[in-house]
Design a protein around this motif. Structure first.
Motif, mmCIF file in Angstrom:
data_model
loop_
_atom_site.group_PDB
_atom_site.id
_atom_site.type_symbol
_atom_site.label_atom_id
_atom_site.label_comp_id
_atom_site.label_asym_id
_atom_site.label_seq_id
_atom_site.Cartn_x
_atom_site.Cartn_y
_atom_site.Cartn_z
ATOM 1 N N LYS A 1 10.633 -5.973 6.161
ATOM 2 C CA LYS A 1 10.629 -5.735 4.713
ATOM 3 C C LYS A 1 9.690 -4.579 4.363
ATOM 4 N N GLU A 2 8.551 -4.516 5.039
ATOM 5 C CA GLU A 2 7.534 -3.507 4.718
ATOM 6 C C GLU A 2 7.913 -2.124 5.237
ATOM 7 N N TYR A 3 8.498 -2.073 6.447
ATOM 8 C CA TYR A 3 8.724 -0.779 7.105
ATOM 9 C C TYR A 3 10.210 -0.490 7.361
ATOM 10 N N GLY A 4 11.097 -1.341 6.841
ATOM 11 C CA GLY A 4 12.508 -1.264 7.198
ATOM 12 C C GLY A 4 13.223 -0.015 6.750
ATOM 13 N N ASN A 5 12.687 0.700 5.769
ATOM 14 C CA ASN A 5 13.362 1.907 5.295
ATOM 15 C C ASN A 5 13.075 3.131 6.154
ATOM 16 N N TYR A 6 12.105 3.047 7.017
ATOM 17 C CA TYR A 6 11.757 4.219 7.811
ATOM 18 C C TYR A 6 12.820 4.461 8.876
ATOM 19 N N ALA A 7 13.294 5.686 8.937
ATOM 20 C CA ALA A 7 14.373 6.036 9.860
ATOM 21 C C ALA A 7 13.964 5.825 11.310
ATOM 22 N N SER A 8 12.685 5.986 11.607
ATOM 23 C CA SER A 8 12.200 5.865 12.984
ATOM 24 C C SER A 8 12.208 4.431 13.486
ATOM 25 N N TYR A 9 12.259 3.460 12.579
ATOM 26 C CA TYR A 9 12.290 2.046 12.965
ATOM 27 C C TYR A 9 13.712 1.720 13.401
ATOM 28 N N CYS A 10 13.969 1.884 14.699
ATOM 29 C CA CYS A 10 15.331 1.804 15.235
ATOM 30 C C CYS A 10 15.607 0.544 16.038
ATOM 31 N N MET A 11 14.570 -0.113 16.553
ATOM 32 C CA MET A 11 14.749 -1.231 17.471
ATOM 33 C C MET A 11 13.696 -2.291 17.147
ATOM 34 N N LEU A 12 13.974 -3.525 17.553
ATOM 35 C CA LEU A 12 13.019 -4.609 17.312
ATOM 36 C C LEU A 12 13.119 -5.643 18.419
ATOM 37 N N ALA A 13 11.953 -6.110 18.888
ATOM 38 C CA ALA A 13 11.850 -7.263 19.786
ATOM 39 C C ALA A 13 10.827 -8.219 19.200
ATOM 40 N N CYS A 14 10.943 -9.478 19.568
ATOM 41 C CA CYS A 14 10.001 -10.457 19.004
ATOM 42 C C CYS A 14 8.618 -10.314 19.618
ATOM 43 N N GLY A 15 8.529 -9.755 20.823
ATOM 44 C CA GLY A 15 7.242 -9.621 21.500
ATOM 45 C C GLY A 15 7.464 -9.426 22.988
ATOM 46 N N ASN A 16 6.453 -9.745 23.760
ATOM 47 C CA ASN A 16 6.458 -9.465 25.199
ATOM 48 C C ASN A 16 6.448 -10.750 26.022
ATOM 49 N N GLU A 17 7.280 -10.804 27.035
ATOM 50 C CA GLU A 17 7.240 -11.766 28.138
ATOM 51 C C GLU A 17 6.822 -13.192 27.726
#
Length: 958
Positions: free
Chosen positions: A438-454
């Motif tokens: 919601k906060e950063y979703g409009n930024y074009a550079s925000y292309c991928m998402l993962a919940c976290g690491n391992e």
């Protein structure tokens, strides 16, 4: 003009970070402050009293020198895989109060995990009457509780987004109010994992404080609560979804307009307007913004951006919000990513939240632009944020630079917490990714998402629901459940995978070549495959770097390693070790990246990392130091030869030849540029180090499409006539472009005559050897496989992986070799001062000799560089005066299978010819007893006092 546009972009970016509020004023400056070590402040109602200390905000407690001195009893946030620090007698001097130094990670000047209170009196502007008034805390760490005039307004604990509190009911415009903030940075019910880069001492540190903007903000009571923009390139429009909040029913008009602001071509979008009836509470409203036929698109090559201006008019009041966005489409087709319809390969690095000067991620755009520009200069186009989400400044900067980002939820749910087991982390992690999107979703550079690491636990079912939710909720990017290593399960719902398994080099078991690829490891995968944490090749510490640590964290781990090297009489060699091991590290990165580029349907890689990682035992895996600065052994131009949008590749079956063979290379290219290369001519040159050209010509001319595995032709060269050992270099370039790459290979005589001369050769210091030495003769000991003192050191051709402390002395233990390339011995054995591919035959899994009992000034001819946690003086070839004679001894196998092992054969010849020459003049004098001990003395394995689970490694300190 471009510089002016960038300046305008930066100014606009700073406007955008205000998130559209009509009024604001900063609360930066002096705050009253008090540490609550016993956590009694809430019970004693500290929000009613005046706190007894002061602090300047924004900032962290360590940054402001608040907190406790670090001691051996300090409780750290993070697993300690190697607890020998607490028990090793050598480390005792580093455990003394006032002199504490830590080997696992950087040592902060101050440390506090617990509660601290912050308090400030503020006068609310009188012209804010009738407005909604909020307190904006851009990045607190971690949990905030706010009181205003003794009224509690709630608690928030996001690690990803600002904490925003509604003060409207608690303040009166024109009057002074008392704002009290309690901050708690302990791990409590919600445990994201002590090694999560969002909180761990392995990275930024688990600090207490508030950084970024601290403001009071005012908006009309009828205001935009949220605006999300969904580009639709195919239909030349953007869908704008808004949430309007109101305390009562009313009518309003919304006007949307947009214009580009950072491109050479300017583009204005015609405004659109619509009237709405607004109900109390939340009002979801959608409007379409036609962008016109000539709209500009955003990608890594042309990162054109727009500002959307949304104006909500309600009677005499107006709420105006500006939002940065780009017309960008990031999709998946088959096994590939497509940006605006163009096939794209990710060339990435992992940002591990290592910021030693501040101890937290930069909150300004300029710092992030610097990082992304450096990454671009090294040929990268992508960054994954390991178990943390950066602040808004990073997204703004990546938008301006043209860089693809994968933020993550702030969790490594392992080493304590478990995902999918019903623990609080389940809901928290979902809430955090919703909040950050919601906060950063409009930024074009925000292309991928993962919940976290391992993650650990019953995590596959959880991440499957996570991916399903996001696929159905927000189409602006692509989703993977978690970034994982090779042993983690497959995640069947993933849109793409970030996974280990298809990475690394096979040089431990086979000679180097550049024909192989990773296709067998990913050919059954249907989704795009991005390598997880590629590389991790270590380099020796650069002790000249210590002076750079002028902020909250000091490189006292480096100071320990420097002391160890000095104590082992090698302090003067530290720079040589760093440079030599760095050359090997760069070689490994070159071949691993090229192997990835040669692989069909490999969607990308993520290095771990382009820069060093300060924690987890000190993982010096970067070709840049932690500050993103060069170390000296490779620069950006050299790195881009094998890591850039367009990379010429050569499939070469081997790198060592005899002069009765023909050198052959199949040339191809990996091209992921802005457009196909029309009628591109590819040429090659083969030359020696002095620039003498042995062959050159054209590989071919053709149009190069976007993609990899484009065959360009081949190179063949007869090696007849090369009578002396030579290192040659094949260079391939695509004319009219910046694409150029090269590979070294070696040519040795097919027929070699070994001249024994006056040298007595043996495989041990036997009676005859002693007799020859006593009589002033020359002795060569070829002791491969017979060394005892040094046997505990495991040497591969490749360097230490990650580091030996974190992986409990898992081999290999060495980081290459160092030698004087001007030594007369090497006149017949071409070499640099460091490992190169011709050394593989002699170094890989070869024994080393340990020279601890030799004189302090003794220097082996071929010196192996030990792991910096121990820094034993070790090597594989040395010369010495013994009794009345001269001796040369090696633990390299230079005698077996001479018809196949042509490098070993050439080394054998070089040694014999040197020993039979007048140049054989050893400088050191060694007793026979010390040499004999190499065959008999036992050093024993290094003990690190560890158990299997990292949670069991923390020492029990009474």
């Amino acid at each position: 003009m471009k510089q002016l546009l960038v300046s305008i972009a930066i100014v606009f970016a700073s406007i955008l970070t205000a998130t559209g509020q009509n009024h604001s004023f900063s609360l930066s400056g002096k705050w009253n402050f008090q540490i609550d070590r016993e956590d009694i402040g809430t019970k004693e109602q500290w929000f009613k009293k005046s706190l007894d200390d002061q602090i300047n905000l924004p900032g962290s407690m360590p940054e402001k020198l608040k907190g406790d001195e670090v001691t051996a009893r300090t409780r750290w946030t993070g697993s300690l895989y190697d607890s020998s620090y607490y028990f090793n007698p050598y480390m005792e001097k580093y455990r003394i109060e006032g002199q504490v130094k830590l080997p696992f990670f950087l040592t902060p000047d101050k440390h506090h995990v617990g509660v601290a209170w912050y308090q400030k009196k503020v006068t609310i502007p009188s012209n804010w009457r009738g407005e909604r008034i909020t307190l904006f805390l851009e990045r607190p760490h971690i949990e905030t509780t706010v009181w205003v005039n003794q009224q509690k307004l709630g608690m928030q604990n996001s690690l990803c987004v600002p904490h925003v509190y509604d003060l409207t009911s608690a303040v009166t415009p024109g009057k002074t109010c008392l704002i009290t903030i309690r901050i708690d940075n302990r791990i409590k019910e919600i445990n994201v994992g002590p090694d999560s880069h969002s909180i761990t001492d392995q990275t930024q540190g688990n600090w207490n404080g508030i950084v970024g903007r601290i403001e009071l903000q005012a908006t009309p009571k009828v205001h935009f609560e949220d605006i999300q923009i969904y580009p639709d390139l195919r239909n030349q429009k953007a869908l704008v979804r808004m949430n309007i909040q109101s305390a009562s029913s009313t009518k309003g008009d919304i006007t949307l307009s947009a214009e580009s602001f950072n491109a050479d071509t300017q583009h204005k979008v015609a405004p659109v307007q619509q009237s709405f009836r607004i109900r109390p509470g939340d009002n979801a409203i959608e409007m379409e913004l036609p962008m016109g036929k000539n709209f500009l698109t955003w990608d890594e090559f042309n990162p054109a951006l727009y500002k959307l201006t949304a104006k909500l008019t309600n009677g005499k009041q107006a709420d105006i919000k500006q939002v940065q966005f780009g017309m960008r489409d990031f999709k998946i087709e088959g096994k590939w990513f497509y940006v605006n319809g163009r096939k794209t390969m990710l060339r990435g690095t992992v940002e591990n939240c290592d910021f030693p000067l501040t101890g937290y991620a930069p909150m300004d755009v300029a710092s992030w632009k610097r990082v992304f520009r450096i990454c671009r200069n090294y040929g990268l186009n992508h960054m994954r944020f390991h178990s943390f989400c950066p602040p808004e400044a990073a997204f703004i900067a990546a938008d301006l630079v043209g860089f693809y980002l994968q933020p993550e939820g702030p969790s490594w749910p392992n080493h304590g917490p478990r995902l999918g087991n019903g623990q609080p982390i389940d809901k928290y992690l979902m809430d955090e990714t919703i909040a950050l999107t919601k906060e950063y979703g409009n930024y074009a550079s925000y292309c991928m998402l993962a919940c976290g690491n391992e993650p650990s636990g019953r995590w596959v079912a959880w991440v499957s629901k996570f991916v399903d939710y996001w696929k159905a909720t927000d189409p602006r990017r692509v989703y993977t459940g978690a970034s994982v290593g090779n042993s983690w399960q497959w995640q069947p719902h993933n849109e793409y995978h970030v996974k280990a398994g298809a990475r690394g080099l096979s040089w431990a078991g086979a000679r180097p070549e550049s024909k192989s690829d990773y296709r067998a490891r990913i050919d059954t995968v249907k989704q795009p495959y991005v390598s997880h944490e590629t590389g991790q090749w270590c380099v020796f510490p650069n002790f000249n770097e210590i002076r750079k640590y002028t902020g909250v964290n000091k490189a006292k781990n480096f100071e320990i390693f420097r002391d160890i090297l000095n104590d082992n009489h090698m302090g003067s060699q530290s720079y040589d070790f760093m440079m030599a091991s760095g050359k090997l590290q760069a070689l490994c990165y070159k071949h691993e990246i090229e192997k990835t580029l040669r692989t069909p349907d490999y969607a990308g890689f993520q290095l771990l990392a382009l820069n060093d990682y300060s924690g987890q035992g000190t993982a010096l895996v970067g070709v840049l130091d932690v500050f993103f600065e060069e170390k000296g052994y490779i620069n950006a131009e050299q790195f881009r030869r094998f890591c850039s949008p367009t990379v010429p590749l050569a499939r070469i079956p081997k790198f060592v030849y005899t002069n009765d063979e023909t050198f052959h290379a199949d040339i191809e290219v990996s091209h992921f540029g802005a457009a196909p290369l029309q009628g591109a001519k590819t040429s090659y040159t083969i030359k020696d180090k002095f620039g003498k050209v042995y062959a050159k010509g054209a590989v071919g001319t053709q149009t190069i499409p976007i993609g990899n595995l484009c065959a360009l032709g081949s190179v063949d060269m007869s090696l007849k006539g090369i009578d002396t050992p030579q290192k040659l270099n094949l260079e391939v370039c695509i004319e009219g472009s910046d694409a150029i790459n090269d590979w070294d290979f070696w040519v040795y005589p097919a027929q070699v005559e070994l001249t024994q001369g006056e040298v007595y050769t043996t495989d041990t210091l036997d009676a005859k050897a002693l007799s020859v030495l006593q009589e002033g003769g020359n002795v060569l000991i070829t002791a491969a496989g017979k060394i005892q003192y040094g046997k505990e050191v495991k040497q591969y051709f490749t360097p230490v992986f990650w580091n030996t402390s974190w992986f409990k002395m898992r081999p290999p233990h060495t980081t290459g070799i160092f030698l004087n390339e001007y030594h007369p011995l090497f006149r017949e054995f071409p070499t640099e001062f460091h490992s190169n591919l011709q050394w593989w035959e002699l170094l890989n899994k070869a024994q080393v000799m340990q020279f601890t009992d030799f004189p302090a000034e003794f220097q082996p001819t071929v010196q192996s560089i030990d792991t910096w946690f121990i820094s034993r003086k070790i090597g594989m070839l040395f010369e010495a005066n013994v009794l009345n004679g001269k001796l040369m001894m090696t633990s390299m196998d230079i005698t077996s299978q001479p018809e196949k092992r042509i490098v070993a054969r050439q080394m054998h010849k070089a040694i014999l010819d040197y020993m039979n020459s007048d140049a054989f003049r050893p400088s050191a004098t060694i007793t026979p007893e010390v040499i004999q001990a190499l065959f008999t003395k036992v050093a024993g394995d290094v003990k690190s006092y560890t158990k299997d689970s990292p949670d069991e490694l923390k020492p029990k300190i009474n």
